[in-house]
Design a protein around this motif. Structure first.
Motif, PDB file in Angstrom:
ATOM      1  N   LEU A  17       0.970  -1.378   0.428  1.00  0.00           N
ATOM      2  CA  LEU A  17      -0.307  -0.243   0.037  1.00  0.00           C
ATOM      3  C   LEU A  17       1.072   1.502   0.036  1.00  0.00           C
ATOM      4  CD1 LEU A  17      -2.640   1.391   0.300  1.00  0.00           C
ATOM      5  CD2 LEU A  17      -2.489   1.060   2.879  1.00  0.00           C
ATOM      6  N   TYR A  18       2.184   1.013   0.581  1.00  0.00           N
ATOM      7  CA  TYR A  18       3.276   2.758   1.011  1.00  0.00           C
ATOM      8  C   TYR A  18       3.618   2.400  -0.310  1.00  0.00           C
ATOM      9  CZ  TYR A  18       6.887   5.401   2.092  1.00  0.00           C
ATOM     10  OH  TYR A  18       7.459   6.655   2.399  1.00  0.00           O
ATOM     11  N   ARG A  19       3.919   1.595  -1.145  1.00  0.00           N
ATOM     12  CA  ARG A  19       4.910   1.990  -2.896  1.00  0.00           C
ATOM     13  C   ARG A  19       3.697   2.563  -3.433  1.00  0.00           C
ATOM     14  NH1 ARG A  19       6.652  -3.030  -1.545  1.00  0.00           N
ATOM     15  NH2 ARG A  19       4.611  -4.236  -2.815  1.00  0.00           N
ATOM     16  N   THR A  20       2.221   2.077  -3.510  1.00  0.00           N
ATOM     17  CA  THR A  20       1.573   2.110  -4.390  1.00  0.00           C
ATOM     18  C   THR A  20       0.834   3.675  -4.555  1.00  0.00           C
ATOM     19  OG1 THR A  20       0.185  -0.092  -4.550  1.00  0.00           O
ATOM     20  CG2 THR A  20      -1.043   2.182  -5.143  1.00  0.00           C
ATOM     21  N   ILE A  21       1.097   4.227  -3.408  1.00  0.00           N
ATOM     22  CA  ILE A  21       0.800   5.755  -2.595  1.00  0.00           C
ATOM     23  C   ILE A  21       1.614   6.406  -3.208  1.00  0.00           C
ATOM     24  CG2 ILE A  21       0.169   7.134  -0.663  1.00  0.00           C
ATOM     25  CD1 ILE A  21      -1.076   4.919   0.769  1.00  0.00           C
ATOM     26  N   HIS A  22       2.966   6.246  -2.629  1.00  0.00           N
ATOM     27  CA  HIS A  22       3.997   6.748  -2.784  1.00  0.00           C
ATOM     28  C   HIS A  22       5.221   6.751  -4.332  1.00  0.00           C
ATOM     29  CE1 HIS A  22       3.418   9.309   0.924  1.00  0.00           C
ATOM     30  NE2 HIS A  22       3.799   7.658   2.080  1.00  0.00           N
ATOM     31  N   GLU A  23       4.919   5.563  -4.231  1.00  0.00           N
ATOM     32  CA  GLU A  23       5.861   5.504  -6.149  1.00  0.00           C
ATOM     33  C   GLU A  23       4.664   6.177  -7.443  1.00  0.00           C
ATOM     34  OE1 GLU A  23       7.305   1.786  -6.120  1.00  0.00           O
ATOM     35  OE2 GLU A  23       7.844   1.725  -4.415  1.00  0.00           O
ATOM     36  N   GLY A  24       3.870   7.285  -7.034  1.00  0.00           N
ATOM     37  CA  GLY A  24       3.076   7.608  -8.427  1.00  0.00           C
ATOM     38  C   GLY A  24       2.479   6.417  -8.633  1.00  0.00           C
ATOM     39  N   LYS A  25       1.969   5.642  -8.555  1.00  0.00           N
ATOM     40  CA  LYS A  25       1.008   4.725  -9.472  1.00  0.00           C
ATOM     41  C   LYS A  25      -0.466   4.881  -9.498  1.00  0.00           C
ATOM     42  CE  LYS A  25       3.255  -0.050  -8.519  1.00  0.00           C
ATOM     43  NZ  LYS A  25       3.539  -0.922  -8.148  1.00  0.00           N
ATOM     44  N   ALA A  26      -0.930   5.305 -10.967  1.00  0.00           N
ATOM     45  CA  ALA A  26      -2.647   6.082 -10.390  1.00  0.00           C
ATOM     46  C   ALA A  26      -3.542   4.806  -9.502  1.00  0.00           C
ATOM     47  CB  ALA A  26      -2.812   5.127 -12.281  1.00  0.00           C
ATOM     48  N   VAL A  27      -4.326   5.778  -9.249  1.00  0.00           N
ATOM     49  CA  VAL A  27      -5.170   5.219  -8.009  1.00  0.00           C
ATOM     50  C   VAL A  27      -5.887   4.723  -9.194  1.00  0.00           C
ATOM     51  CG1 VAL A  27      -6.614   5.959  -5.661  1.00  0.00           C
ATOM     52  CG2 VAL A  27      -3.418   6.393  -6.286  1.00  0.00           C
ATOM     53  N   TYR A  28      -6.797   4.578  -8.305  1.00  0.00           N
ATOM     54  CA  TYR A  28      -8.899   3.487  -9.440  1.00  0.00           C
ATOM     55  C   TYR A  28      -9.468   4.817  -9.240  1.00  0.00           C
ATOM     56  CZ  TYR A  28     -12.547   1.496 -10.608  1.00  0.00           C
ATOM     57  OH  TYR A  28     -13.699   1.129 -11.052  1.00  0.00           O
ATOM     58  N   ASN A  29      -9.986   5.212 -10.279  1.00  0.00           N
ATOM     59  CA  ASN A  29     -10.489   6.085 -10.498  1.00  0.00           C
ATOM     60  C   ASN A  29     -11.781   6.053 -11.654  1.00  0.00           C
ATOM     61  OD1 ASN A  29     -12.846   8.513 -10.448  1.00  0.00           O
ATOM     62  ND2 ASN A  29     -10.980  10.597 -10.993  1.00  0.00           N
ATOM     63  N   VAL A  30     -13.224   5.667 -11.370  1.00  0.00           N
ATOM     64  CA  VAL A  30     -13.945   5.522 -12.342  1.00  0.00           C
ATOM     65  C   VAL A  30     -14.344   6.305 -12.908  1.00  0.00           C
ATOM     66  CG1 VAL A  30     -16.403   6.420 -10.484  1.00  0.00           C
ATOM     67  CG2 VAL A  30     -16.093   4.273 -12.101  1.00  0.00           C
ATOM     68  N   GLU A  31     -14.618   7.785 -12.533  1.00  0.00           N
ATOM     69  CA  GLU A  31     -13.961   8.995 -13.721  1.00  0.00           C
ATOM     70  C   GLU A  31     -13.298   8.256 -15.597  1.00  0.00           C
ATOM     71  OE1 GLU A  31     -14.031  12.647 -12.232  1.00  0.00           O
ATOM     72  OE2 GLU A  31     -15.523  12.631 -11.526  1.00  0.00           O
ATOM     73  N   SER A  32     -11.748   7.687 -14.546  1.00  0.00           N
ATOM     74  CA  SER A  32     -11.407   7.665 -15.912  1.00  0.00           C
ATOM     75  C   SER A  32     -11.969   6.782 -17.112  1.00  0.00           C
ATOM     76  CB  SER A  32     -10.157   6.674 -15.428  1.00  0.00           C
ATOM     77  OG  SER A  32      -9.730   6.008 -14.665  1.00  0.00           O
ATOM     78  N   LEU A  33     -13.092   6.133 -16.736  1.00  0.00           N
ATOM     79  CA  LEU A  33     -13.645   5.107 -17.426  1.00  0.00           C
ATOM     80  C   LEU A  33     -15.036   6.322 -18.311  1.00  0.00           C
ATOM     81  CD1 LEU A  33     -14.182   1.848 -14.797  1.00  0.00           C
ATOM     82  CD2 LEU A  33     -11.786   2.359 -16.960  1.00  0.00           C
TER      83      LEU A  33
END
Length: 110
Positions: free
Chosen positions: A63-79
């Protein structure tokens, strides 16, 4: 012992002599012990199970790596589509707040 004639069994079952009952019991006990030993040996020889859930520390680090390494967070609006009236309504803050208000009011109603 006799079963009904409707089932097709109309013959007498042989009576087991009392001297054979002990040997039959020993035979059954021997077979059960052999089956038990076979089952235990199979259980010991199988490969180890895979953990279904990850370790809590591993989940925290992921979770820390996902937040701090700039990975895209899931957002339904991107669909959503880029153009159109319905996507504009769905993206508007008023619609999002009104939807949240309706969900909360239904929860209080229940």
């Amino acid at each position: 012992l006799r079963q009904s004639a409707a089932s097709g069994w109309d013959q007498e079952l042989p009576e087991v002599p009392s001297s054979n009952r002990k040997s039959n019991f020993r035979d059954i006990a021997s077979r059960a012990a052999t089956a038990s030993r076979t089952l235990v040996s199979r259980l010991k020889s199988r490969p180890p199970r895979v953990k279904a859930l990850k370790d809590s520390e591993e989940l925290k680090s992921q979770l820390y790596r996902t937040i701090h390494e700039g990975k895209a967070v899931y957002n339904v609006e991107s669909l959503y589509k880029e153009v159109g009236v319905t996507q504009r309504i769905a993206r508007s803050p008023f619609f999002q707040n009104m939807t949240l208000f309706m969900i909360l009011s239904y929860a209080l109603w229940l």
